[in-house]
Design a protein around this motif. Structure first.
Motif, short mmCIF file in Angstrom:
data_model
loop_
_atom_site.label_atom_id
_atom_site.label_comp_id
_atom_site.label_asym_id
_atom_site.label_seq_id
_atom_site.Cartn_x
_atom_site.Cartn_y
_atom_site.Cartn_z
N UNK A 113 32.96 38.17 44.67
CA UNK A 113 33.40 39.48 45.13
C UNK A 113 32.37 39.97 46.14
N UNK A 114 32.86 40.32 47.31
CA UNK A 114 31.97 40.71 48.41
C UNK A 114 32.10 42.19 48.67
N UNK A 115 30.94 42.85 48.76
CA UNK A 115 30.87 44.25 49.16
C UNK A 115 30.13 44.30 50.51
N UNK A 116 29.89 45.49 51.02
CA UNK A 116 29.16 45.57 52.29
C UNK A 116 27.69 45.18 52.12
N UNK A 117 27.16 45.26 50.89
CA UNK A 117 25.75 44.93 50.65
C UNK A 117 25.49 43.60 49.97
N UNK A 118 26.49 43.02 49.32
CA UNK A 118 26.22 41.86 48.49
C UNK A 118 27.45 40.98 48.32
N UNK A 119 27.20 39.80 47.82
CA UNK A 119 28.23 38.82 47.50
C UNK A 119 27.90 38.31 46.11
N UNK A 120 28.72 38.65 45.10
CA UNK A 120 28.42 38.31 43.71
C UNK A 120 29.36 37.23 43.19
N UNK A 121 28.80 36.31 42.41
CA UNK A 121 29.57 35.32 41.67
C UNK A 121 29.63 35.84 40.24
N UNK A 122 30.81 36.27 39.80
CA UNK A 122 30.95 36.89 38.47
C UNK A 122 32.30 36.58 37.86
N UNK A 123 32.34 36.71 36.55
CA UNK A 123 33.59 36.65 35.81
C UNK A 123 34.15 38.06 35.85
N UNK A 124 35.36 38.22 36.39
CA UNK A 124 35.90 39.57 36.63
C UNK A 124 36.94 39.98 35.59
N UNK A 125 36.90 41.27 35.27
CA UNK A 125 37.89 41.94 34.42
C UNK A 125 38.15 43.29 35.08
N UNK A 126 39.20 43.99 34.63
CA UNK A 126 39.43 45.36 35.06
C UNK A 126 38.70 46.30 34.11
N UNK A 127 38.23 47.46 34.62
CA UNK A 127 37.69 48.46 33.71
C UNK A 127 38.85 49.15 33.00
N UNK A 128 38.56 49.98 32.00
CA UNK A 128 39.61 50.60 31.18
C UNK A 128 40.54 51.47 32.01
N UNK A 129 40.01 52.13 33.04
CA UNK A 129 40.83 53.02 33.87
C UNK A 129 41.58 52.29 34.98
N UNK A 130 41.31 51.00 35.12
CA UNK A 130 41.90 50.17 36.19
C UNK A 130 41.57 50.74 37.58
N UNK A 131 40.29 51.13 37.75
CA UNK A 131 39.82 51.66 39.03
C UNK A 131 38.70 50.80 39.62
N UNK A 132 38.23 49.84 38.82
CA UNK A 132 37.09 49.03 39.27
C UNK A 132 37.14 47.65 38.61
N UNK A 133 36.42 46.72 39.21
CA UNK A 133 36.24 45.40 38.61
C UNK A 133 35.01 45.45 37.71
N UNK A 134 35.14 44.96 36.49
CA UNK A 134 33.99 44.76 35.60
C UNK A 134 33.45 43.37 35.91
#
Length: 179
Positions: A113-134
């Motif tokens: 997952x790439x943001x403007x500051x970083x590139x992360x290798x992670x196992x992704x889930x949705x948060x409870x509110x479905x507004x962000x990646x966990x």
């Protein structure tokens, strides 16, 4: 340009567009077993951790990896930095990646997952509110003593949907044993 037909004329003359017009093919050799499929290798940072300040400028491939059938659905490859995804994705391994354009993720699957500051290798889930990646790490090591006793070395964190610039699906990994 006839000497290097795979180099784009517009890239060579004006620096516009992609450098290569076609994927270069390895030279034919009767002693080499080859599928002929190669993908670009970017020596850009993919952090398996959060303590890395990254250079997020656009990069060009530094080489090509012949992948045969191993990572046949990969579009390109990158090297992993950090230890938060150990043992599945240790520092120094190479991950095959494919651009992910779906409007949903498969929870529990590994992505970059790439943001403007970083590139992360992670196992992704949705948060409870479905507004962000966990973002969860595979390495579940905890502090053994001191003020952080019992806390994870690599705690989970969230990235709001609007901060995610790009998602890349991990299609496979190439690891080597350390001697």
């Amino acid at each position: 340009m006839e000497v290097f037909p795979e180099v784009s004329r517009s890239w060579f003359l004006a620096g516009e567009g992609e450098m290569l017009t076609t994927t270069p093919q390895p030279e034919k050799d009767a002693t080499v077993i080859s599928s002929g499929k190669v993908i670009p290798y970017y020596d850009a940072e993919v952090a398996a951790g959060t303590a890395y300040g990254m250079e997020m400028t656009p990069t060009q491939p530094v080489g090509w990896i012949e992948i045969g059938g191993l990572l046949k659905d990969s579009e390109f490859a990158m090297r992993v930095y950090g230890n938060s995804m150990t043992p599945n994705y240790p520092a120094g391994c190479v991950v095959g990646l494919r651009q992910y354009n779906e409007h949903f993720i498969e929870p529990g699957t590994v992505y970059v997952i790439e943001t403007s500051e970083n590139r992360f290798l992670k196992r992704l889930y949705y948060n409870a509110e479905k507004t962000a990646f966990r973002c969860l790490s595979d390495n579940h090591m905890k502090h053994e003593n001191g003020p952080m006793e019992g806390e994870y070395f690599y705690p989970e964190f969230e990235i709001p949907f609007e901060d995610a610039r790009r998602l890349l699906r991990v299609t496979g990994v190439i690891k080597r044993n350390v001697m």
